[in-house]
Design a protein around this motif. Structure first.
Motif, mmCIF file in Angstrom:
data_model
loop_
_atom_site.group_PDB
_atom_site.id
_atom_site.type_symbol
_atom_site.label_atom_id
_atom_site.label_comp_id
_atom_site.label_asym_id
_atom_site.label_seq_id
_atom_site.Cartn_x
_atom_site.Cartn_y
_atom_site.Cartn_z
ATOM 1 N N GLU A 185 0.830 -1.205 0.000
ATOM 2 C CA GLU A 185 0.000 0.000 0.000
ATOM 3 C C GLU A 185 0.865 1.257 0.000
ATOM 4 O OE1 GLU A 185 -2.431 -0.577 3.412
ATOM 5 O OE2 GLU A 185 -3.982 -1.701 2.318
ATOM 6 N N GLU A 186 1.965 1.200 0.751
ATOM 7 C CA GLU A 186 2.848 2.368 0.776
ATOM 8 C C GLU A 186 3.536 2.559 -0.574
ATOM 9 O OE1 GLU A 186 6.699 4.161 3.183
ATOM 10 O OE2 GLU A 186 5.164 2.987 4.209
ATOM 11 N N LEU A 187 3.997 1.492 -1.167
ATOM 12 C CA LEU A 187 4.626 1.590 -2.490
ATOM 13 C C LEU A 187 3.625 2.125 -3.509
ATOM 14 C CD1 LEU A 187 7.018 1.106 -4.361
ATOM 15 C CD2 LEU A 187 6.240 -1.255 -4.647
ATOM 16 N N PHE A 188 2.403 1.650 -3.449
ATOM 17 C CA PHE A 188 1.373 2.120 -4.373
ATOM 18 C C PHE A 188 1.124 3.615 -4.172
ATOM 19 C CE2 PHE A 188 -2.947 2.901 -5.837
ATOM 20 C CZ PHE A 188 -2.982 2.210 -7.041
ATOM 21 N N ALA A 189 1.104 4.048 -2.905
ATOM 22 C CA ALA A 189 0.890 5.472 -2.614
ATOM 23 C C ALA A 189 2.013 6.335 -3.177
ATOM 24 C CB ALA A 189 0.766 5.685 -1.109
ATOM 25 N N LEU A 190 3.243 5.798 -3.172
ATOM 26 C CA LEU A 190 4.362 6.545 -3.740
ATOM 27 C C LEU A 190 4.218 6.688 -5.254
ATOM 28 C CD1 LEU A 190 7.308 4.956 -1.719
ATOM 29 C CD2 LEU A 190 6.439 7.282 -1.500
ATOM 30 N N PHE A 191 3.697 5.667 -5.913
ATOM 31 C CA PHE A 191 3.456 5.733 -7.359
ATOM 32 C C PHE A 191 2.297 6.678 -7.684
ATOM 33 C CE2 PHE A 191 6.166 2.072 -7.788
ATOM 34 C CZ PHE A 191 6.520 2.014 -9.121
ATOM 35 N N ASP A 192 1.252 6.629 -6.892
ATOM 36 C CA ASP A 192 0.019 7.373 -7.154
ATOM 37 C C ASP A 192 0.217 8.843 -6.798
ATOM 38 O OD1 ASP A 192 -2.558 8.224 -7.576
ATOM 39 O OD2 ASP A 192 -3.373 7.288 -5.767
ATOM 40 N N ARG A 193 0.748 9.611 -7.734
ATOM 41 C CA ARG A 193 1.175 10.976 -7.458
ATOM 42 C C ARG A 193 0.021 11.935 -7.184
ATOM 43 N NH1 ARG A 193 6.399 11.507 -8.320
ATOM 44 N NH2 ARG A 193 6.277 13.786 -8.447
ATOM 45 N N ASP A 230 -5.412 9.662 -6.557
ATOM 46 C CA ASP A 230 -6.767 9.301 -6.978
ATOM 47 C C ASP A 230 -7.043 7.800 -6.863
ATOM 48 O OD1 ASP A 230 -5.248 8.291 -9.022
ATOM 49 O OD2 ASP A 230 -6.386 9.236 -10.647
ATOM 50 N N GLY A 231 -6.105 7.061 -6.283
ATOM 51 C CA GLY A 231 -6.317 5.629 -6.091
ATOM 52 C C GLY A 231 -5.979 4.775 -7.290
ATOM 53 N N THR A 232 -5.406 5.374 -8.334
ATOM 54 C CA THR A 232 -4.995 4.625 -9.522
ATOM 55 C C THR A 232 -3.628 5.117 -9.984
ATOM 56 O OG1 THR A 232 -6.047 6.167 -11.084
ATOM 57 C CG2 THR A 232 -7.395 4.321 -10.284
ATOM 58 N N ILE A 233 -2.976 4.302 -10.802
ATOM 59 C CA ILE A 233 -1.683 4.677 -11.385
ATOM 60 C C ILE A 233 -1.835 4.688 -12.900
ATOM 61 C CG2 ILE A 233 0.749 4.032 -11.665
ATOM 62 C CD1 ILE A 233 0.552 2.498 -9.040
ATOM 63 N N ASP A 234 -1.544 5.827 -13.533
ATOM 64 C CA ASP A 234 -1.521 5.853 -14.995
ATOM 65 C C ASP A 234 -0.089 5.644 -15.473
ATOM 66 O OD1 ASP A 234 -0.181 8.292 -14.720
ATOM 67 O OD2 ASP A 234 -1.956 9.495 -15.134
ATOM 68 N N PHE A 235 0.106 5.596 -16.782
ATOM 69 C CA PHE A 235 1.438 5.274 -17.309
ATOM 70 C C PHE A 235 2.461 6.336 -16.939
ATOM 71 C CE2 PHE A 235 4.433 5.391 -21.038
ATOM 72 C CZ PHE A 235 5.199 4.311 -20.614
ATOM 73 N N ARG A 236 2.048 7.584 -16.932
ATOM 74 C CA ARG A 236 2.963 8.670 -16.586
ATOM 75 C C ARG A 236 3.471 8.492 -15.153
ATOM 76 N NH1 ARG A 236 2.990 14.006 -14.712
ATOM 77 N NH2 ARG A 236 4.155 15.478 -16.011
ATOM 78 N N GLU A 237 2.559 8.204 -14.235
ATOM 79 C CA GLU A 237 2.944 7.980 -12.845
ATOM 80 C C GLU A 237 3.817 6.731 -12.718
ATOM 81 O OE1 GLU A 237 -0.894 9.825 -10.429
ATOM 82 O OE2 GLU A 237 -1.079 7.851 -11.387
ATOM 83 N N TYR A 238 3.514 5.734 -13.534
ATOM 84 C CA TYR A 238 4.292 4.490 -13.496
ATOM 85 C C TYR A 238 5.740 4.744 -13.921
ATOM 86 C CZ TYR A 238 5.773 -0.279 -14.635
ATOM 87 O OH TYR A 238 6.460 -1.459 -14.706
ATOM 88 N N VAL A 239 5.932 5.494 -15.007
ATOM 89 C CA VAL A 239 7.287 5.788 -15.489
ATOM 90 C C VAL A 239 8.063 6.578 -14.440
ATOM 91 C CG1 VAL A 239 8.615 7.088 -17.200
ATOM 92 C CG2 VAL A 239 6.677 5.710 -17.930
ATOM 93 N N ILE A 240 7.423 7.594 -13.858
ATOM 94 C CA ILE A 240 8.090 8.404 -12.833
ATOM 95 C C ILE A 240 8.433 7.540 -11.625
ATOM 96 C CG2 ILE A 240 7.803 10.340 -11.236
ATOM 97 C CD1 ILE A 240 5.939 11.623 -13.337
#
Length: 553
Positions: free
Chosen positions: A409-417, A420-430
């Protein structure tokens, strides 16, 4: 397990979403009434205009042949002179064709030729006639200066194949064109009249030669015509100005910005990567009574000494001037984003999923297009079952073959910039670039390997692998078996460090997950040792851990 230490994370503003998410989509909606109106008008206008356009082209081709007779086929080595120039150059006359209202507020605009000769331009007149037959009403604002004052004309926004009309209005300056365009019937001859700077995709030195040619013409002291360039390099929907390519600004000479507007009730001209086809747009445009285009010449921008040394700075300055005049924002999208859009579509993702503002991402994260394209494959593997090309924590956990737990959950929160509870490709690359790859060091991997290797025999058995994952992350036996099989590349029944490292290199998420787990364990231990002394958000060293994706702008 205590509450997680990560809540809202500070994010650098420069990596937040742009003002315009997708400048490459055209979403004109045609009502039934509009379609019926276009059909009724088209019954008369389309055949009539087709006949008139054909007549104009029949005259244009032999004139173009005469002008380019015995002229170098593969581009010009010297500017046209004598009778060729007199026939070619229109350097604007008045009055013009009825639908062409070339007016500044209260004034008509004149343009001087290279030699001051105010003669009728055959090619420019034919060009005006061509667009007039298509129903274009052209309004010109501002004043165009000569090549001595501004050797470069930078035109934006580039949104349609109809933008070529600016070449006619500007007096047939030189353009940048592909070599293949010279072979196009009729239009190829017309392109040769412009004495273009030619680009060849087959020539590895083409880019260098193109820049040298632009620099040579820009610094010729007015001997060559002005060079007209669309610095965006691809078509957009005019909602913003995307990154300007630097080619037009490398010479470091004065640049005259030229802005285009199409103030029509129905948009029948915008030609983007998502929208109407070129044939549909052409047909819809021919069905209109008239189509208005505004061409505004802004005052030339004279570069400072700093801008002369930095084409990127000069390009950014000119773009800001044009954006302010247009009243639109700027974004860091570029043609490379279009390529990623196509790749996303090929991977069954929504095309807009590939938009990352490549210029900004590549500059700030020091990542190349090929690397971003590879990350798109990894993202597609996660998001293939998701609608809209966005990953939820469930898909994230499923891809990693892990249950949803505090570390995940913490790793996901770091990705989810944007939270909004989701990760798009831009957030994934970053996330992968800033979070995971820096954590994927040999030191971290050695530490992780030693934790698994309980008996310290330099290999991890299935039992050792299972014991740690079950106790630390709660992974099911089925997922552990699958994960172990993936890492054990040679099927030997145990994992060596080389196999462990090779898997980590292609799955960087696991390294960051591992360090996050260790940080949580350390945080939990500190809380249990000194309860109430630490705030939930953390402080000092712990605060740095929770914001490990933050970089200096």
């Amino acid at each position: 397990m205590p509450s997680q230490r990560v809540f809202a994370l500070p994010r650098q503003q420069s990596l937040l979403l742009p003002a315009v998410i997708n400048p490459f989509v055209q979403d004109t909606k045609l009502s039934k009434a509009t379609i019926i109106k276009c059909f009724l008008q088209g019954i008369v206008l389309v055949p009539l205009r087709a006949i008139l356009i054909s007549l104009v082209l029949m005259v244009t081709w032999p004139v173009a042949v005469i002008i380019t007779f015995k002229h170098p086929l593969k581009g010009a080595v010297a500017p046209m002179t004598g009778w060729r120039r007199r026939i070619k150059l229109a350097w604007r006359q008045e009055p013009l064709a009825p639908k062409f209202d070339y007016t500044s507020p209260g004034k008509s605009v004149k343009m001087k030729g290279y030699d001051g000769l105010m003669c009728q331009s055959v090619m420019a007149a034919l060009g005006r006639a061509y667009y007039f037959c298509m129903g274009f009403r052209v309004v010109v604002k501002g004043k165009q200066v000569g090549s001595g004052e501004a050797p470069i004309l930078a035109v934006a926004p580039h949104s349609t194949f109809f933008d070529g009309i600016v070449c006619i209005v500007a007096g047939l300056p030189s353009t940048v064109s592909r070599v293949e365009n010279l072979a196009t019937p009729i239009f190829g001859r017309f392109v040769r009249c412009l004495q273009p700077v030619l680009v060849s995709r087959k020539d590895p030195d083409s880019r260098k030669n193109t820049i040298q040619e632009i620099v040579g013409r820009a610094k010729s002291g007015g001997r060559w015509p002005q060079v007209l360039i669309f610095p965006e390099g691809t078509c957009t929907n005019r909602s913003c100005l995307i990154t300007f390519k630097q080619g037009a600004f490398i010479p470091g000479v004065p640049v005259q910005p030229v802005i285009l507007r199409y103030p029509n009730k129905i948009d029948t001209v915008t030609w983007t990567w998502q929208g109407f086809s070129s044939r549909t747009l052409l047909l819809l445009t021919l069905c209109q009574l008239y189509t208005t285009v505004e061409i505004e010449f802004l005052p030339p921008h004279i570069p400072t000494e700093e801008e002369k040394k930095s084409p990127a700075l000069l390009a950014s300055k000119v773009r800001d001037i044009m954006a302010k005049a247009l009243g639109v924002p700027v974004t860091d999208h570029t043609y490379e984003d279009c390529r990623l859009m196509i790749s996303a579509g090929e991977l069954t993702l929504p095309m807009e999923a590939g938009l990352v503002e490549f210029t900004k991402i590549s500059r700030k994260l020091n990542i190349k297009w090929d690397n971003v394209r590879k990350e798109l494959d990894g993202f597609a593997a996660m998001a293939s079952s998701c609608k809209g090309g966005r990953i939820t924590i469930k898909e994230f956990a499923s891809f990693l073959k892990l249950p949803v737990n505090p570390a995940l959950e913490e790793l996901f929160a770091l990705f989810d910039r944007n939270g909004d509870g989701t990760i798009d490709f831009r957030e994934y690359v970053i996330g992968v670039t800033i979070l995971c790859r820096p954590a994927n060091t040999e030191e971290v991997l050695r530490m992780a390997f030693r934790l698994f290797d309980i008996d310290e025999d330099e290999k991890i058995t299935r039992e050792e692998f299972t014991a740690l994952l079950r106790s630390a992350l709660g992974v099911s036996d089925l997922n552990m078996a699958k994960l172990f099989k993936e890492i054990d590349a040679d099927g030997s029944g145990f994992i060596t460090f080389s196999e462990f490292q090779a898997f980590a290199m292609t799955h960087p998420e696991y390294a960051k997950l591992f360090t996050t787990y260790l940080e949580l364990q350390r945080y939990q231990a500190i809380q249990e040792a000194t309860p109430g002394e630490l705030q939930l958000s953390g402080s000092g060293e712990n605060q740095e851990d929770s914001t490990s994706d933050k970089k200096e702008d």
